[in-house]
Every structure is written in structure tokens, then in C-alpha cells.
Write a protein that holds these residues in place. Structure first.
Motif, short mmCIF file in Angstrom:
data_model
loop_
_atom_site.label_atom_id
_atom_site.label_comp_id
_atom_site.label_asym_id
_atom_site.label_seq_id
_atom_site.Cartn_x
_atom_site.Cartn_y
_atom_site.Cartn_z
N GLY A 160 0.59 -1.20 0.67
CA GLY A 160 -0.01 -0.38 0.10
C GLY A 160 1.03 1.24 -0.19
O GLY A 160 0.58 2.33 -0.49
N LEU A 161 2.08 0.78 0.98
CA LEU A 161 2.84 2.22 1.10
C LEU A 161 3.80 2.25 -0.68
O LEU A 161 3.54 3.61 -1.26
N VAL A 169 12.13 2.04 1.16
CA VAL A 169 13.25 1.34 1.95
C VAL A 169 11.87 1.69 2.69
O VAL A 169 11.78 1.53 4.15
N LEU A 170 11.53 3.28 3.11
CA LEU A 170 10.06 3.31 3.94
C LEU A 170 9.40 2.08 4.06
O LEU A 170 9.12 1.20 5.11
N GLY A 171 8.92 1.31 2.93
CA GLY A 171 7.77 0.57 3.14
C GLY A 171 8.03 -1.43 3.57
O GLY A 171 7.53 -1.94 4.99
N GLY A 177 10.30 -4.24 10.43
CA GLY A 177 9.71 -3.91 11.90
C GLY A 177 8.60 -4.92 12.45
O GLY A 177 8.47 -5.03 14.01
N TYR A 178 7.39 -4.93 11.61
CA TYR A 178 6.19 -6.07 12.15
C TYR A 178 7.13 -6.98 12.36
O TYR A 178 6.37 -7.54 13.24
N GLY A 251 14.22 -1.57 -6.61
CA GLY A 251 12.96 -0.51 -6.06
C GLY A 251 12.78 0.19 -7.06
O GLY A 251 11.56 0.50 -7.49
N PRO A 252 14.27 1.41 -7.73
CA PRO A 252 13.69 2.19 -8.44
C PRO A 252 13.18 1.47 -10.07
O PRO A 252 12.48 2.57 -10.66
#
Length: 291
Positions: A160-161, A169-171, A177-178, A251-252
Motif C-alpha cells: 500500500g505504501l 526503503v520506508l515500506g 519492524g512488524y 526498487g526504482p
């Protein structure tokens, strides 16, 4: 040979040689294993609920609306209505008893602490109303947060992110972390069990159990270093495995992003969820007094 009858929960009896199942309730459920299972259910969204079947972009949009709505008013009736709506959504999202219990304990403890502080300092009802408003705001946002993120497993949240153009990297960081929270609990439990097996038992509990408390604190401190060392080893292994699969290079990449998000489908139910939430918040602001 005599047979001992054992009472079952439904009132029937069975012989000693038969296996009976007893439903756990109350204090029987408060164990380390139960806490770990609850954390696993939270991290991997296994309870279901009305938000678990929705597109992650719709769930994130719903959360943004519910999280921002309480901060645009100082009206107590509006904040009470938003808090009740958030509570209803949290219950419909099937939040586990562990999170609800911690939320209730924190909310009640904060309210009691603030009430005593105001009474001791000679405050009046105006101060209590202001403190009630901030408690309702934080409570509504907390309930919306629990409802949203309990309904999203790490993969859905990361997708979703990424679909909303957030950095890859944020997703990955949120998803990792989850997944690490239950592993950290399990690792800590194993380290504590190892210390208890190798250490000598203490001589009695002492006055008010001070020996037991001191031993638990000493084991927790001693478990700190190996816990983070093992976590660093897990992190390094994960990063190396992802790099060998081309995580940084993919990623990109537009083609890689399109392939990963191909399973996402925005349905009519997702549109109804966002529109109904916005309409409900607008109706609360319109028909309830603003002061």
C-alpha cells in the motif's frame, strides 16, 4: 480398577482415561505464550475484520481521515462522537484483548493521574474540560491506528505504501519492524529461559518478593546484550538475502514495481469505505454543536 469422573465445562462427566478440553479464560490466559500469540495475530492480521478485506490504499486513506478529524475542533460533543465512532471501528476490526486491555489501562491511568493532579493544584471544571478534550483526541487517534494497522499484514502495508509512491526503503522498514516484534519476544524468552536453567535458584522470595524481583531484573539486564547481538545477526542475514535477490536494483524499477503491485484491486467497497467515512465525519461536524 476404579474410574474417576471428571467434570467437563458443559456439565457432563468423563472418565480419567479420556481426554477433556477445558476452555481457558480469565487469569489462565495471562501467560508468555498467550502474549506471544497475541503479538503474532497483531503483526500478521490473522483476526480478520471489516478492514482486512479492503485494499491497503483504502485502509490507509480511511486512517488518515480518522486520524486528522479530531484535531480540527475543540468541541467536546464532536470529540465524544468521533471517539465512539473510532471505538466501534476498532471493535469491528477485531482488535485483540491484549491491545484493548493496554489501551484501556493507559487511558484510565492517565485520566486518574490528571484528575488527581488538577484537584491537588486547585483546578476548576474548565481545566477538566480541556484535559478531557485532549484525552478524547488521543484516544480516537489511538483506536483508529489500532484498527488500521491490526488489519494490515506486513506485505499489504508495504504494498500500500509503495502504491502511494512512498520510498521503497520506508515500506521495507515498516514491514521488517512488524516481523521483528514477535521474533524479539521469542528471542528474549529463550534467553531468559537459558539464564534460569543455568542459574542457581534463589533462597526464598524474601520480604515482599524482593529476591524474585531482583533476580528478574538481573536476568533482564543480562539478556540485553545477547538479544541485540542475535537481532543484528538476523538483520544482516536478511539484508544479504535481499541484496542477492536484487532488492536495491529492483526498487526504482518501474517494471518491478508494476509486477509487485499487480495483485492490488480497488473495488467499489473501497470507494464506499472512504466516501462513507468522509460523509460521517462531515455530518458529525455539521449537526453537533461546535462549542
Amino acid at each position: 480398577m476404579t474410574t474417576v469422573d471428571v467434570a467437563t465445562p458443559d456439565g457432563t462427566t468423563s472418565g480419567a482415561g479420556s481426554t477433556t478440553s477445558r476452555k481457558r479464560s480469565g487469569l489462565d490466559r495471562m501467560s508468555v505464550e498467550w502474549v506471544k500469540l497475541e503479538l503474532m495475530r497483531v503483526a500478521y492480521a490473522t483476526r480478520g475484520g471489516f478492514l482486512a478485506r479492503r485494499d491497503p490504499r483504502a485502509v490507509l486513506g480511511w486512517y488518515v481521515l480518522c486520524a486528522l478529524a479530531p484535531w480540527f475542533t475543540y468541541s467536546t460533543p464532536i470529540l465524544v462522537a468521533l471517539f465512539v465512532l473510532a471505538l466501534g471501528c476498532a471493535l469491528a476490526a477485531r482488535i485483540g484483548p491484549l491491545l484493548l486491555g493496554l489501551f484501556t489501562l493507559g487511558l484510565v491511568g492517565q485520566a486518574a493521574y490528571v484528575l488527581v493532579l488538577v484537584l491537588v493544584l486547585g483546578g476548576d471544571t474548565t481545566a477538566l474540560d480541556g484535559l478531557l478534550q485532549i484525552s478524547l483526541k488521543l484516544g480516537a487517534v489511538s483506536l483508529a491506528s489500532m484498527a488500521a494497522f491490526v488489519s494490515l499484514d506486513p506485505e499489504k502495508l508495504s504494498d500500500g505504501l509503495q502504491a502511494m509512491r512512498a520510498p521503497a526503503v520506508l515500506g521495507f522498514a515498516i514491514s521488517y519492524g512488524y516481523r521483528m516484534v514477535p521474533l524479539l519476544i521469542d528471542e528474549f524468552h529463550d534467553i531468559v529461559d537459558g539464564h534460569r536453567l543455568r542459574g542457581a535458584p534463589h533462597r526464598g522470595h524474601g520480604f515482599l518478593g524482593w529476591r524474585t524481583i531482583a533476580r528478574i531484573g538481573r536476568i533482564a539486564v543480562q539478556a540485553f546484550y545477547p538479544l541485540f547481538l542475535n537481532t543484528a545477526q538476523r538483520t544482516r542475514t536478511t539484508v544479504e538475502a535481499m541484496e542477492t535477490r536484487g532488492f536495491t536494483s529492483a526498487g526504482p524499477s518501474t517494471a518491478g514495481r508494476r509486477l509487485r503491485l499487480a495483485h492490488l484491486r480497488w473495488s467499489v467497497g473501497d470507494t464506499l469505505l472512504v466516501v462513507a467515512t468522509a460523509a460521517t465525519i462531515a455530518a458529525v461536524y455539521t449537526f453537533l454543536p461546535t462549542s
